[in-house]
Design an enzyme around this catalytic site. Structure first.
Site, PDB file in Angstrom:
ATOM      1  N   ARG A  15      -9.472  20.861  38.705  1.00  0.00           N
ATOM      2  CA  ARG A  15      -8.719  19.806  39.397  1.00  0.00           C
ATOM      3  C   ARG A  15      -8.480  20.206  40.859  1.00  0.00           C
ATOM      4  NH1 ARG A  15      -3.835  19.488  35.150  1.00  0.00           N
ATOM      5  NH2 ARG A  15      -4.500  21.641  34.903  1.00  0.00           N
ATOM      6  N   LYS A  75      -2.349  24.156  39.623  1.00  0.00           N
ATOM      7  CA  LYS A  75      -1.820  25.178  38.714  1.00  0.00           C
ATOM      8  C   LYS A  75      -0.902  26.148  39.440  1.00  0.00           C
ATOM      9  CE  LYS A  75      -2.170  25.352  35.109  1.00  0.00           C
ATOM     10  NZ  LYS A  75      -1.387  24.549  34.107  1.00  0.00           N
ATOM     11  N   TYR A  94       2.390  22.722  39.732  1.00  0.00           N
ATOM     12  CA  TYR A  94       2.954  23.153  38.450  1.00  0.00           C
ATOM     13  C   TYR A  94       3.279  24.630  38.552  1.00  0.00           C
ATOM     14  CZ  TYR A  94       1.396  18.856  36.181  1.00  0.00           C
ATOM     15  OH  TYR A  94       1.230  17.551  35.830  1.00  0.00           O
ATOM     16  N   HIS A  96       5.573  26.294  35.656  1.00  0.00           N
ATOM     17  CA  HIS A  96       5.818  26.802  34.290  1.00  0.00           C
ATOM     18  C   HIS A  96       6.370  28.221  34.346  1.00  0.00           C
ATOM     19  CE1 HIS A  96       3.835  23.261  32.760  1.00  0.00           C
ATOM     20  NE2 HIS A  96       2.750  23.543  33.456  1.00  0.00           N
ATOM     21  N   GLU A 118       6.636  20.035  37.006  1.00  0.00           N
ATOM     22  CA  GLU A 118       7.091  19.764  35.628  1.00  0.00           C
ATOM     23  C   GLU A 118       8.598  19.612  35.492  1.00  0.00           C
ATOM     24  OE1 GLU A 118       5.775  22.633  36.613  1.00  0.00           O
ATOM     25  OE2 GLU A 118       6.983  24.294  35.874  1.00  0.00           O
ATOM     26  N   SER A 220      13.561  16.283  13.080  1.00  0.00           N
ATOM     27  CA  SER A 220      13.192  17.702  13.100  1.00  0.00           C
ATOM     28  C   SER A 220      14.283  18.583  12.495  1.00  0.00           C
ATOM     29  CB  SER A 220      12.939  18.124  14.556  1.00  0.00           C
ATOM     30  OG  SER A 220      12.559  19.471  14.609  1.00  0.00           O
ATOM     31  N   LEU A 240       9.207  19.966  24.025  1.00  0.00           N
ATOM     32  CA  LEU A 240       9.612  20.449  25.351  1.00  0.00           C
ATOM     33  C   LEU A 240      11.115  20.350  25.512  1.00  0.00           C
ATOM     34  CD1 LEU A 240       8.957  21.354  28.298  1.00  0.00           C
ATOM     35  CD2 LEU A 240       8.821  18.937  28.895  1.00  0.00           C
ATOM     36  N   VAL A 267      -0.073  22.643  22.543  1.00  0.00           N
ATOM     37  CA  VAL A 267      -0.090  22.089  23.909  1.00  0.00           C
ATOM     38  C   VAL A 267       1.081  22.671  24.704  1.00  0.00           C
ATOM     39  CG1 VAL A 267      -0.152  19.970  25.285  1.00  0.00           C
ATOM     40  CG2 VAL A 267      -1.108  19.966  22.970  1.00  0.00           C
ATOM     41  N   ASP A 270       2.070  26.221  27.739  1.00  0.00           N
ATOM     42  CA  ASP A 270       2.425  26.532  29.128  1.00  0.00           C
ATOM     43  C   ASP A 270       3.915  26.838  29.268  1.00  0.00           C
ATOM     44  OD1 ASP A 270       3.173  23.943  28.701  1.00  0.00           O
ATOM     45  OD2 ASP A 270       2.017  23.088  30.350  1.00  0.00           O
ATOM     46  N   VAL A 298      -4.979  26.377  24.920  1.00  0.00           N
ATOM     47  CA  VAL A 298      -5.425  26.338  26.316  1.00  0.00           C
ATOM     48  C   VAL A 298      -4.283  25.798  27.185  1.00  0.00           C
ATOM     49  CG1 VAL A 298      -7.074  25.321  27.937  1.00  0.00           C
ATOM     50  CG2 VAL A 298      -7.845  26.082  25.673  1.00  0.00           C
ATOM     51  N   ALA A 299      -3.932  26.571  28.219  1.00  0.00           N
ATOM     52  CA  ALA A 299      -2.735  26.233  28.999  1.00  0.00           C
ATOM     53  C   ALA A 299      -3.013  25.216  30.102  1.00  0.00           C
ATOM     54  CB  ALA A 299      -2.140  27.506  29.595  1.00  0.00           C
ATOM     55  N   MET A 301      -5.248  22.316  29.717  1.00  0.00           N
ATOM     56  CA  MET A 301      -6.176  21.408  29.038  1.00  0.00           C
ATOM     57  C   MET A 301      -6.738  20.329  29.966  1.00  0.00           C
ATOM     58  SD  MET A 301      -4.159  21.048  25.424  1.00  0.00           S
ATOM     59  CE  MET A 301      -5.339  19.983  24.629  1.00  0.00           C
TER      60      MET A 301
HETATM   61  N1  LIG Z   1      -1.454  22.836  27.702  1.00  0.00           N
HETATM   62  C1  LIG Z   1      -1.591  21.919  28.655  1.00  0.00           C
HETATM   63  O1  LIG Z   1      -2.613  21.831  29.306  1.00  0.00           O
HETATM   64  C2  LIG Z   1      -0.504  20.960  28.927  1.00  0.00           C
HETATM   65  C3  LIG Z   1       0.724  21.196  28.402  1.00  0.00           C
HETATM   66  N2  LIG Z   1       1.732  20.294  28.550  1.00  0.00           N
HETATM   67  C4  LIG Z   1       2.992  20.663  27.905  1.00  0.00           C
HETATM   68  O2  LIG Z   1       3.221  19.900  26.731  1.00  0.00           O
HETATM   69  C5  LIG Z   1       4.619  19.978  26.418  1.00  0.00           C
HETATM   70  C6  LIG Z   1       5.142  18.594  26.046  1.00  0.00           C
HETATM   71  O3  LIG Z   1       5.179  17.781  27.211  1.00  0.00           O
HETATM   72  P1  LIG Z   1       5.675  16.253  27.175  1.00  0.00           P
HETATM   73  O4  LIG Z   1       5.163  15.579  25.976  1.00  0.00           O
HETATM   74  O5  LIG Z   1       5.386  15.690  28.507  1.00  0.00           O
HETATM   75  O6  LIG Z   1       7.237  16.443  27.041  1.00  0.00           O
HETATM   76  P2  LIG Z   1       8.304  15.295  26.633  1.00  0.00           P
HETATM   77  O7  LIG Z   1       9.593  15.730  27.241  1.00  0.00           O
HETATM   78  O8  LIG Z   1       7.767  13.951  26.925  1.00  0.00           O
HETATM   79  O9  LIG Z   1       8.389  15.425  25.052  1.00  0.00           O
HETATM   80  C7  LIG Z   1       8.912  16.548  24.396  1.00  0.00           C
HETATM   81  C8  LIG Z   1       9.527  16.087  23.088  1.00  0.00           C
HETATM   82  O10 LIG Z   1       9.893  17.269  22.357  1.00  0.00           O
HETATM   83  C9  LIG Z   1      11.050  16.927  21.625  1.00  0.00           C
HETATM   84  N3  LIG Z   1      11.679  18.144  21.139  1.00  0.00           N
HETATM   85  C10 LIG Z   1      12.367  19.085  21.833  1.00  0.00           C
HETATM   86  N4  LIG Z   1      12.789  20.046  20.978  1.00  0.00           N
HETATM   87  C11 LIG Z   1      12.363  19.704  19.745  1.00  0.00           C
HETATM   88  C12 LIG Z   1      12.485  20.272  18.446  1.00  0.00           C
HETATM   89  N5  LIG Z   1      13.161  21.423  18.260  1.00  0.00           N
HETATM   90  N6  LIG Z   1      11.907  19.630  17.388  1.00  0.00           N
HETATM   91  C13 LIG Z   1      11.220  18.497  17.573  1.00  0.00           C
HETATM   92  N7  LIG Z   1      11.077  17.885  18.786  1.00  0.00           N
HETATM   93  C14 LIG Z   1      11.652  18.487  19.839  1.00  0.00           C
HETATM   94  C15 LIG Z   1      11.881  16.117  22.609  1.00  0.00           C
HETATM   95  O11 LIG Z   1      12.869  15.336  21.950  1.00  0.00           O
HETATM   96  C16 LIG Z   1      10.799  15.244  23.262  1.00  0.00           C
HETATM   97  O12 LIG Z   1      10.642  13.993  22.628  1.00  0.00           O
HETATM   98  C17 LIG Z   1       5.260  20.607  27.663  1.00  0.00           C
HETATM   99  O13 LIG Z   1       5.490  21.979  27.441  1.00  0.00           O
HETATM  100  C18 LIG Z   1       4.224  20.419  28.731  1.00  0.00           C
HETATM  101  O14 LIG Z   1       4.326  21.339  29.797  1.00  0.00           O
HETATM  102  C19 LIG Z   1       1.566  19.114  29.225  1.00  0.00           C
HETATM  103  C20 LIG Z   1       0.353  18.838  29.805  1.00  0.00           C
HETATM  104  C21 LIG Z   1      -0.762  19.779  29.743  1.00  0.00           C
HETATM  105  C1  LIG Z   2       0.923  20.420  32.884  1.00  0.00           C
HETATM  106  C2  LIG Z   2      -0.021  21.492  33.038  1.00  0.00           C
HETATM  107  O1  LIG Z   2       0.290  22.619  32.888  1.00  0.00           O
HETATM  108  C3  LIG Z   2      -1.389  21.215  33.354  1.00  0.00           C
HETATM  109  O2  LIG Z   2      -1.723  20.042  33.563  1.00  0.00           O
HETATM  110  O3  LIG Z   2      -2.189  22.149  33.407  1.00  0.00           O
HETATM  111 MG   LIG Z   3      -0.377  24.100  31.794  1.00  0.00          MG
END
Ligand SMILES: NC(=O)C1=CN([C@@H]2O[C@H](COP(=O)(O)OP(=O)(O)OC[C@H]3O[C@@H](n4cnc5c(N)ncnc54)[C@H](O)[C@@H]3O)[C@@H](O)[C@H]2O)C=CC1
Ligand SMILES: CC(=O)C(=O)O
Ligand SMILES: [Mg+2]
Length: 371
Positions: A15, A75, A94, A96, A118, A220, A240, A267, A270, A298-299, A301
């Site tokens: 990106r 990143k 970002y 993290h 974020e 949950s 999150l 997911v 990160d 994958v951090a 994705m």
């Molecule tokens: N690996 C990657 O490439 C990427 C990773 N991410 C990550 O994905 C994660 C989720 O992001 P979003 O969906 O945007 O966040 P979000 O804030 O939209 O959703 C998170 C959800 O988790 C719920 N939650 C929190 N604690 C909980 C628990 N103990 N049990 C059940 N649910 C619980 C919340 O109520 C919320 O609905 C973040 O850590 C974000 O940084 C996002 C984009 C890319």
């Molecule tokens: C949110 C994040 O960490 C990414 O898009 O890579």
């Molecule tokens: Mg990431």
């Protein structure tokens, strides 16, 4: 303001912080934009395309870091990058930081002003600069799970949607936010049996209304997570707590009660990951196995689909980036949503959840401590 865009150097990150279209907006607003040569190659945007958009092209990242008032990236800065940041310079990307004390040390030592995509908020309390990448990652999570479920990849050997007469895969999504909803939507679209677990009842109500019975929802608790995870073929980790390290909802001990060849896609890696056995992986070597369970962690994705992701990211970051370019640090003081994005300023941690996760002192910018 002088705005600089270095080429991303994280492994397999294609990106770019500013697309040529975004550069035009900055230039139209009176800013000078410099991009590192090759910064847009991952999205097929050559240096000439950037020049036509009004940017200058610099030969090295060193030039960009030396000459810019604000660095716009995707990143988190890598070690060679945080070493080049300086006091008074704005970093917009970002970060993290919660699970990454090495990076935190580097940013604190630099004295820079770092705004993390974020943790920037909107009026509804959502995370508008995380959302587009969460949409991408949520959709990709099901593609990743489908690939990892194949026998040749170490998975159970299941097709997500099954075929007529054969049951589909059971997909459990932990966290029904942006990632979780997009993952549920893709999995349901492919014909899988889908359950979303969240700790927010209003969110579960919304999901129930959106999916009208096509996706099951559960509150949950330790018990509901155990029941669903033990019966799952795929678990998507999408929880999150903004700014904080992810809660570990699936422990190592639980893996032994899971189906052999089941797939965990973390997911939330990160933010440290929501499975105890998760560690970050890369697009070149995305999976590993623990106790017969395949892990995909994958951090970055969205980096796999940089054309879609850079466009979506720039659509969201543009108004905030223009505010910062226009007013500098004053924009952070004036705008509560950018202020929530401020993680580091002049050697202090200025976001409470980040400070708590790192075990460092929180210095609210209003207190004067970090002014
Ligand atoms: N690996 C990657 O490439 C990427 C990773 N991410 C990550 O994905 C994660 C989720 O992001 P979003 O969906 O945007 O966040 P979000 O804030 O939209 O959703 C998170 C959800 O988790 C719920 N939650 C929190 N604690 C909980 C628990 N103990 N049990 C059940 N649910 C619980 C919340 O109520 C919320 O609905 C973040 O850590 C974000 O940084 C996002 C984009 C890319
Ligand atoms: C949110 C994040 O960490 C990414 O898009 O890579
Ligand atoms: Mg990431």
């Amino acid at each position: 303001m002088r705005v600089g865009v270095p080429r991303e150097i994280k492994v397999q990150e294609y990106r770019v912080g500013l697309t040529p279209g975004a550069v035009r907006e900055y230039v139209a607003a009176g800013h000078q934009v410099t991009v590192e040569t090759g910064a847009g190659s991952g999205i097929g945007a050559s240096d000439e395309v950037y020049q036509r958009a009004g940017a200058s092209v610099a030969a090295s990242a060193r030039d960009i870091f030396a000459k810019s008032d604000m660095i716009v990236k995707v990143k988190e800065p890598q070690a060679s990058e945080w070493a080049q940041l300086r006091e008074g310079q704005i970093l917009f990307t970002y970060l993290h930081l919660a699970p990454d004390s090495e990076q935190a040390k580097g940013l604190l030592a630099s004295g820079c002003t770092a705004i993390a995509y974020e943790t920037v908020t909107d009026a509804a309390g959502h995370l508008p600069l995380l959302a587009p990448m969460s949409e991408v990652a949520g959709r990709l999570a099901i593609e990743a799970a489908g690939a990892a479920l194949k026998r040749s990849a170490g998975g159970r050997g299941l097709l997500l949607g099954g075929v007529p007469g054969v049951q589909p895969a059971r997909v459990v999504v932990l966290g029904g936010g942006v990632v979780g909803m997009q993952a549920a939507r893709m999995a349901a679209g492919l014909g899988a049996e889908v359950t979303v677990i969240d700790r927010s009842i209003p969110r579960l109500r919304e999901l129930d209304d959106i999916f009208v019975g096509r996706v099951r929802t559960r509150f949950s608790t330790i018990e509901s997570v155990e029941e669903e995870v033990f019966a799952a073929d795929v678990v998507i980790g999408a929880v999150l707590v903004p700014g904080a390290s992810a809660p570990k909802l699936v422990t190592r001990a639980m893996l032994k009660s899971m189906r052999p060849g089941a797939v965990l896609v973390d997911v939330a890696i990160d933010q440290g990951g929501c499975f105890e056995t998760s560690h970050p992986t890369t697009h070149t070597d995305p999976t590993y196995e623990v106790d017969g369970v395949v892990h995909y962690c994958v951090a970055n994705m969205p980096g796999a689909v940089p054309v879609t992701s850079s466009q979506a990211l720039n659509n969201a970051t543009l108004p905030f980036g223009l505010m910062l370019a226009g007013k500098g640090f004053a924009a952070v003081l004036e705008n509560p949503h950018l202020r929530n994005g401020l993680n580091v300023h002049r050697g202090r941690i200025t976001n409470k959840a980040v400070a708590e996760s790192l075990g460092l002192e929180f210095a609210p910018v209003e207190s004067g401590l970090a002014a």
